[in-house]
Design a protein around this motif. Structure first.
Motif, mmCIF file in Angstrom:
data_model
loop_
_atom_site.group_PDB
_atom_site.id
_atom_site.type_symbol
_atom_site.label_atom_id
_atom_site.label_comp_id
_atom_site.label_asym_id
_atom_site.label_seq_id
_atom_site.Cartn_x
_atom_site.Cartn_y
_atom_site.Cartn_z
ATOM 1 N N PHE A 55 34.249 45.437 29.801
ATOM 2 C CA PHE A 55 32.756 44.966 28.972
ATOM 3 C C PHE A 55 32.082 45.063 30.261
ATOM 4 C CE2 PHE A 55 28.397 44.162 27.501
ATOM 5 C CZ PHE A 55 28.630 45.281 26.755
ATOM 6 N N LEU A 56 30.885 45.524 31.333
ATOM 7 C CA LEU A 56 29.856 45.828 32.071
ATOM 8 C C LEU A 56 30.818 45.324 33.548
ATOM 9 C CD1 LEU A 56 27.606 42.786 31.164
ATOM 10 C CD2 LEU A 56 27.235 45.611 30.608
ATOM 11 N N ALA A 57 30.430 46.368 34.363
ATOM 12 C CA ALA A 57 30.919 46.815 35.805
ATOM 13 C C ALA A 57 29.801 47.624 36.379
ATOM 14 C CB ALA A 57 32.194 47.410 36.174
ATOM 15 N N ALA A 58 29.591 47.210 37.797
ATOM 16 C CA ALA A 58 28.530 47.966 38.277
ATOM 17 C C ALA A 58 29.093 47.735 39.588
ATOM 18 C CB ALA A 58 27.477 46.657 39.015
ATOM 19 N N SER A 59 28.505 49.039 40.864
ATOM 20 C CA SER A 59 28.290 48.875 42.001
ATOM 21 C C SER A 59 28.048 47.623 42.525
ATOM 22 C CB SER A 59 28.114 50.356 42.479
ATOM 23 O OG SER A 59 26.468 51.195 41.979
ATOM 24 N N ALA A 72 28.840 49.971 31.575
ATOM 25 C CA ALA A 72 28.438 49.247 30.096
ATOM 26 C C ALA A 72 29.719 49.870 28.918
ATOM 27 C CB ALA A 72 27.918 48.149 28.983
ATOM 28 N N THR A 73 30.934 49.710 28.336
ATOM 29 C CA THR A 73 32.234 50.187 28.250
ATOM 30 C C THR A 73 32.121 50.190 26.777
ATOM 31 O OG1 THR A 73 34.059 48.286 27.684
ATOM 32 C CG2 THR A 73 33.916 50.060 29.772
ATOM 33 N N GLY A 74 31.320 48.822 26.610
ATOM 34 C CA GLY A 74 30.811 48.865 24.684
ATOM 35 C C GLY A 74 29.847 49.384 24.067
ATOM 36 N N HIS A 75 28.212 48.356 22.987
ATOM 37 C CA HIS A 75 27.560 49.219 22.972
ATOM 38 C C HIS A 75 26.497 48.090 22.229
ATOM 39 C CE1 HIS A 75 28.497 53.692 22.456
ATOM 40 N NE2 HIS A 75 29.574 53.209 21.970
ATOM 41 N N GLU A 127 34.407 38.794 22.053
ATOM 42 C CA GLU A 127 34.142 37.608 22.661
ATOM 43 C C GLU A 127 33.860 38.128 23.758
ATOM 44 O OE1 GLU A 127 35.159 33.274 23.516
ATOM 45 O OE2 GLU A 127 33.376 33.918 21.407
ATOM 46 N N HIS A 128 33.607 37.895 25.474
ATOM 47 C CA HIS A 128 33.573 38.313 26.120
ATOM 48 C C HIS A 128 33.385 37.247 27.489
ATOM 49 C CE1 HIS A 128 32.859 42.425 23.930
ATOM 50 N NE2 HIS A 128 33.230 42.637 24.994
ATOM 51 N N GLU A 129 33.638 37.066 28.244
ATOM 52 C CA GLU A 129 33.531 36.314 29.147
ATOM 53 C C GLU A 129 32.945 36.383 30.511
ATOM 54 O OE1 GLU A 129 36.087 33.093 32.239
ATOM 55 O OE2 GLU A 129 37.031 34.395 30.734
ATOM 56 N N VAL A 130 31.814 35.804 30.991
ATOM 57 C CA VAL A 130 31.473 36.323 32.435
ATOM 58 C C VAL A 130 32.124 36.234 33.836
ATOM 59 C CG1 VAL A 130 28.740 35.895 34.001
ATOM 60 C CG2 VAL A 130 28.786 36.044 31.139
ATOM 61 N N HIS A 164 38.726 48.774 43.091
ATOM 62 C CA HIS A 164 37.828 49.716 44.096
ATOM 63 C C HIS A 164 37.144 48.875 45.060
ATOM 64 C CE1 HIS A 164 35.426 53.240 44.656
ATOM 65 N NE2 HIS A 164 35.868 53.267 44.313
ATOM 66 N N PRO A 165 36.602 49.147 45.971
ATOM 67 C CA PRO A 165 36.122 48.333 46.582
ATOM 68 C C PRO A 165 34.496 48.124 46.529
ATOM 69 C CG PRO A 165 37.068 49.818 48.462
ATOM 70 C CD PRO A 165 37.598 50.390 46.616
ATOM 71 N N ASP A 166 33.852 49.527 45.967
ATOM 72 C CA ASP A 166 33.007 49.347 46.047
ATOM 73 C C ASP A 166 32.540 48.918 44.822
ATOM 74 O OD1 ASP A 166 32.631 50.807 48.390
ATOM 75 O OD2 ASP A 166 32.870 52.474 47.802
ATOM 76 N N LEU A 167 32.873 48.486 43.456
ATOM 77 C CA LEU A 167 32.630 47.875 42.457
ATOM 78 C C LEU A 167 33.403 46.590 42.518
ATOM 79 C CD1 LEU A 167 34.439 51.549 40.699
ATOM 80 C CD2 LEU A 167 32.260 50.690 40.691
ATOM 81 N N HIS A 168 32.618 45.933 41.278
ATOM 82 C CA HIS A 168 33.036 44.482 40.901
ATOM 83 C C HIS A 168 32.634 44.553 38.459
ATOM 84 C CE1 HIS A 168 28.961 42.957 42.471
ATOM 85 N NE2 HIS A 168 28.833 43.894 41.194
ATOM 86 N N VAL A 169 33.667 43.813 38.598
ATOM 87 C CA VAL A 169 33.391 43.638 37.388
ATOM 88 C C VAL A 169 32.491 42.426 36.977
ATOM 89 C CG1 VAL A 169 34.741 43.396 35.217
ATOM 90 C CG2 VAL A 169 35.990 44.204 36.657
ATOM 91 N N LEU A 170 32.333 42.332 35.633
ATOM 92 C CA LEU A 170 31.031 41.020 35.491
ATOM 93 C C LEU A 170 30.905 40.423 34.182
ATOM 94 C CD1 LEU A 170 26.771 43.297 36.661
ATOM 95 C CD2 LEU A 170 29.472 42.005 38.115
ATOM 96 N N ALA A 171 31.710 41.424 33.113
ATOM 97 C CA ALA A 171 32.395 40.709 31.491
ATOM 98 C C ALA A 171 33.286 41.443 31.614
ATOM 99 C CB ALA A 171 31.290 40.855 31.315
ATOM 100 N N ARG A 172 34.463 40.687 30.990
ATOM 101 C CA ARG A 172 35.517 41.004 29.572
ATOM 102 C C ARG A 172 35.803 40.928 29.276
ATOM 103 N NH1 ARG A 172 40.552 39.513 30.557
ATOM 104 N NH2 ARG A 172 41.480 41.596 30.402
ATOM 105 N N SER A 173 36.560 40.978 28.130
ATOM 106 C CA SER A 173 37.196 40.457 27.130
ATOM 107 C C SER A 173 38.591 40.574 26.818
ATOM 108 C CB SER A 173 36.434 41.093 25.703
ATOM 109 O OG SER A 173 37.558 41.109 24.503
ATOM 110 N N ASP A 174 39.550 39.830 26.224
ATOM 111 C CA ASP A 174 40.677 39.789 26.415
ATOM 112 C C ASP A 174 41.235 40.855 25.653
ATOM 113 O OD1 ASP A 174 41.288 37.673 27.835
ATOM 114 O OD2 ASP A 174 41.303 36.155 26.572
#
Length: 302
Positions: A220-224, A232-235, A169-172, A205-215
């Motif tokens: 899981f999701l990050a973007a410039s 996307a670290t998963g599948h 399970e991931h949180e936005v 990192h100043p050029d990146l942000h995290v969009l979703a993660r899991s405990d």
């Protein structure tokens, strides 16, 4: 989305059976629109399976998409025939004078090696550098995400105590970001990897942000911040049975792989797993194509 792929690509039959709109070249040329040109660097060993997984989710909006597959010349694939690669894949020298609206770089089963130990690392770096000027937005998956984060931003990876393997399970975290537009606050996604990224370096990192993660599974999701690079670290693209196939393959090879977490009903590998992430994968790729590719690319590349 009507997708235009080589007529004899084996994935074509699979997609048509699933009612995915695959367009023949003759019909595509009659449409008075500029299609999106998407380049896929497929680093996975079973390339035909990965082709079907990705194309399944690139067929979900009314925009016409032309698909091209890219292969490496400094690495010889052991699990895909030379005929398949020569017929459907192009070397980098055939595309490096062109520009593409979008690109996908897949994962690869080399994560336990340092990046510099990977035999095609120099070629991959050249492709990633080229994509910065010649691709509107690039979507990096699993090891492909780790490789890009390391090469572009100096964010390394480390080995986990045990394999991150299952459906989590991931949180936005950034609901206003276009990539996760329409996502539920919490959603499921599969992971299958032995390593993870350096979380603090990514967060700071100043050029990146995290969009979703899991405990359990981490980021899981990050973007410039300019949208040119998605990670996307998963599948999410995995089919319902992919983790089961990986589990049985590892067991047959004598690898003491644990059951995928939160995957088989009642943790019984004899029961068919439920497909519980398909809609979010479709939404993720649709959002990427719409907001990061279609609306960000010029009508005609100069």
């Amino acid at each position: 989305m009507p997708i235009r792929i080589p007529a004899k690509l084996p994935a074509k039959e699979i997609l048509e059976q699933e009612n995915i709109f695959v367009m023949e070249e003759e019909r595509a040329t009659t449409q008075d629109i500029r299609p999106l040109n998407i380049l896929i660097l497929n680093l996975m060993p079973e390339k035909e399976k990965t082709e079907a997984q990705l194309l399944r989710f690139l067929g979900n909006t009314p925009i016409q998409v032309n698909i091209s597959f890219l292969r490496l010349t400094t690495h010889e694939s052991k699990n895909t025939s030379k005929y398949h690669l020569d017929t459907f894949y192009k070397p980098f020298s055939d595309v490096n004078t062109k520009r593409f609206d979008g690109m996908i770089i897949t994962g690869s089963p080399v994560e336990l090696l340092s990046f510099e130990e990977v035999d095609y690392w120099d070629e991959l770096k050249d492709i990633m550098d080229w994509s910065q000027e010649n691709v509107t937005s690039t979507f990096h998956i699993c090891w492909g995400a780790q490789a890009a984060l390391y090469h572009r931003y100096g964010i390394g990876k480390y080995r986990l105590p045990e394999k991150c393997f299952g459906v989590y399970e991931h949180e936005v975290l950034a609901p206003k970001e276009n990539l996760v537009r329409g996502f539920d606050d919490h959603f499921l996604a599969p992971h299958s990897r032995y390593t993870d990224i350096e979380f603090k370096k990514l967060m700071n990192h100043p050029d990146l942000h995290v969009l979703a993660r899991s405990d359990q599974a981490g980021v899981f999701l990050a973007a410039s911040k300019d949208g040119k690079n998605i990670f996307a670290t998963g599948h999410l693209e995995y089919s319902a049975t992919t983790l089961a196939e990986e589990y049985r393959r590892d067991r047959e090879r004598g690898i003491d792989t644990k059951l995928p977490e939160n995957y088989f009903p009642d943790n019984d590998p004899e029961k068919a797993p439920l497909y519980r992430w398909k809609s979010h994968c479709s939404l993720m790729f649709s959002n990427w194509l719409n907001y990061y590719v279609y609306q960000a690319t010029p009508y005609e590349w100069d």
